[in-house]
Write an enzyme that holds these catalytic residues in place. Structure first.
Site, PDB file in Angstrom:
ATOM      1  CD1 TRP A   1      -3.050   1.346   0.776  1.00  0.00           C
ATOM      2  CD2 TRP A   1      -1.531   2.442   1.989  1.00  0.00           C
ATOM      3  NE1 TRP A   1      -3.556   2.589   1.074  1.00  0.00           N
ATOM      4  CE2 TRP A   1      -2.643   3.278   1.804  1.00  0.00           C
ATOM      5  CE3 TRP A   1      -0.434   2.918   2.727  1.00  0.00           C
ATOM      6  CZ2 TRP A   1      -2.707   4.562   2.342  1.00  0.00           C
ATOM      7  CZ3 TRP A   1      -0.483   4.195   3.251  1.00  0.00           C
ATOM      8  CH2 TRP A   1      -1.620   5.001   3.058  1.00  0.00           C
ATOM      9  CG  HIS A   2       3.235   2.439   3.281  1.00  0.00           C
ATOM     10  ND1 HIS A   2       2.546   1.469   3.976  1.00  0.00           N
ATOM     11  CD2 HIS A   2       3.173   3.557   4.053  1.00  0.00           C
ATOM     12  CE1 HIS A   2       2.108   1.976   5.116  1.00  0.00           C
ATOM     13  NE2 HIS A   2       2.476   3.242   5.189  1.00  0.00           N
ATOM     14  N   GLY A   3       3.698   1.797  -1.410  1.00  0.00           N
ATOM     15  CA  GLY A   3       4.382   2.134  -2.652  1.00  0.00           C
ATOM     16  C   GLY A   3       4.613   0.921  -3.530  1.00  0.00           C
TER      17      GLY A   3
END
Length: 489
Positions: free
Chosen positions: A334-336
């Site tokens: 989700w963060h990248g």
């Protein structure tokens, strides 16, 4: 446009509040908020505002159909279609280039990988829309009949870009009816200026230190820029690498929590009560506790919409470990769209499992200072994995921190740099602790019976927001680049 921008602070937001105050009735006030929210989002990405509106429309429609067919098999079909649309669009825009790049590396196909521009905030508003539709499917909230009211919920500029992830159930009543008192406005202004000062005065200074002494490879870094970062990491004195890494650890909390502070403050000024997103996570005495305090809206989203539906911890240890693995792989992703983020999520999975199986009792028995040191060390090295997309730079940075790149421990210049920040660093560290909140609570408790405390409290309530706004304004003049870290997610 960002909150820590002179145009936003002195033009956009005051104009929004002016038109909002002039509007009569909740429908007119919501209309003002919707127009300003769409303008805010379209400021930097006018085309992608259509993506936001389109996703909101499909989710509004599917939620209505789910409610209409409640109890029928078609209801589940509409839910599946919602997930396909929302996660499909998120996958294309956020992970399309990443997936094709890895496919090309493995098979040679495709010959040319398109570079897809990531819409700002897509991860946040996608999760908000998904949580709304799932809650309608579960019967926990009623489907919103007004498309424009749902669009306001998901596009509200306070939290659309970088959170916190606000659930529809938390603001459903406030979309229909809001009451604001003078104390709400005062508390909102204070919270906003605290966040602004935290961002401009502390986080931005930490960013300067981190970028200079612990340089990373950004999303669009060229080969030359990556090589330059590697040269600095390989030759930088150990003491300066630790300074840069510490500054990054402080920056990422101060930056993200500052955005949440400003979002919560602006919402409070007009009657929205967003939940807290951080609870001083750097004071945690276990990794489990850290993740209960850090980015709480994301943690509860994965708990309620992924972990528990998968079975949580109810079906034995192996199912529990599987469910945790899925959640933390998704948390990292989700963060990248990069392998370092996936590894960062799995890194925390390992420590959470170790605590669940072996370390929980030990951490409860040992002195709290040792459990805090253990947690801080885990988080510190986790941020190193988070910072560098190139895994070779991760290794180079870790080796450099322990002098394994043949780099000196310190130099005369390094000692001078530490002295230059000797006053700033303790203030930045105070910014990640509840010291100011503790002092404020003490004054509040003493004010009814102590005249001096009452005068000090009233003076602070008036002067602190003004002082923070002035100092932040002076710092922003001439500083044209101060983006929020979480905009890329």
């Amino acid at each position: 446009m960002v909150f820590s921008n002179l145009l936003f602070v002195f033009a956009f937001f005051p104009l929004c509040m002016l038109f909002y105050a002039l509007a009569r009735g909740i429908r007119a006030k919501n209309f003002v908020l919707l127009i300003f929210s769409l303008m805010f989002y379209a400021w930097g990405e006018p085309l992608y505002v259509l993506l936001l509106v389109t996703m909101a429309f499909f989710d509004w429609l599917f939620a209505r159909l789910i409610e209409r067919d409640s109890g029928c098999r078609r209801s589940k079909l509409w839910l599946i279609l919602t997930c396909v649309v929302d996660l499909g669009l998120l996958g294309v825009f956020k992970y399309g280039t990443f997936t094709l790049t890895n496919l090309q590396a493995l098979t040679g196909f495709p010959a040319i990988v398109p570079q897809i521009l990531l819409p700002i905030g897509i991860s946040f508003y996608t999760f908000q829309l998904l949580s709304y539709v799932v809650d309608v499917y579960r019967g926990e909230v009623a489907a919103q009949r007004s498309f424009f009211r749902l669009l306001l919920y998901v596009s509200l500029f306070h939290q659309c870009i970088a959170g916190p992830i606000v659930r529809y159930s938390q603001v459903a009543e406030e979309l229909l009816l809001r009451r604001v008192s003078a104390s709400d406005v005062s508390a909102g202004i204070t919270r906003f200026t605290v966040g602004l000062g935290k961002k401009v005065l502390l986080a931005n200074t930490c960013a300067v230190i981190a970028d200079k002494y612990f340089p990373a490879d950004g999303l669009t870094a060229t080969a030359a820029e990556i090589s330059a970062a590697a040269d600095v990491l390989a030759s930088q004195p150990v003491s300066l690498l630790w300074l840069g890494a510490l500054a990054y650890m402080l920056q990422i909390y101060l930056d993200f929590s500052a955005y949440s502070d400003m979002a919560i403050g602006m919402g409070r000024m007009i009657g929205f009560h967003y939940l807290e997103n951080f609870d001083y996570p750097y004071l945690s005495r276990s990794v489990t506790e850290f993740w209960r305090r850090w980015h709480m809206s994301l943690g509860t989203f994965f708990r309620d919409y992924v972990y528990i539906p998968l079975g949580g911890s109810r079906r034995g240890i192996w199912r529990t470990l599987r469910n945790l693995l899925i959640v933390w792989a998704l948390t990292g992703l989700w963060h990248g769209a990069s392998w370092n983020f996936v590894l960062w999520g799995l890194y925390y999975f390992v420590f959470l499992v170790l605590e669940k199986l072996f370390l929980k009792r030990l951490l409860a028995r040992i002195p709290s200072v040792f459990s805090w040191l253990y947690t801080t060390a885990v988080v510190f090295f986790g941020w190193i994995l988070f910072r560098f997309r190139s895994l070779s730079l991760v290794w180079l940075a870790i080796c450099g921190l322990f002098g394994q790149n043949a780099n000196p421990f310190t130099t005369f210049e390094a000692g001078t740099v530490w002295l230059n920040y000797a006053f700033f660093l303790p203030i930045a560290v105070m910014g990640v602790t509840p010291l100011v909140r503790w002092l404020n609570t003490r004054l509040h408790n003493a004010a009814p019976v102590n005249r001096g405390a009452r005068i000090a409290l009233n003076t602070a309530q008036v002067l602190c927001p003004v002082l923070l706004l002035l100092l932040s304004t002076f710092a922003l003049v001439g500083n044209s680049y101060n983006p929020f870290l979480y905009f890329q997610f």
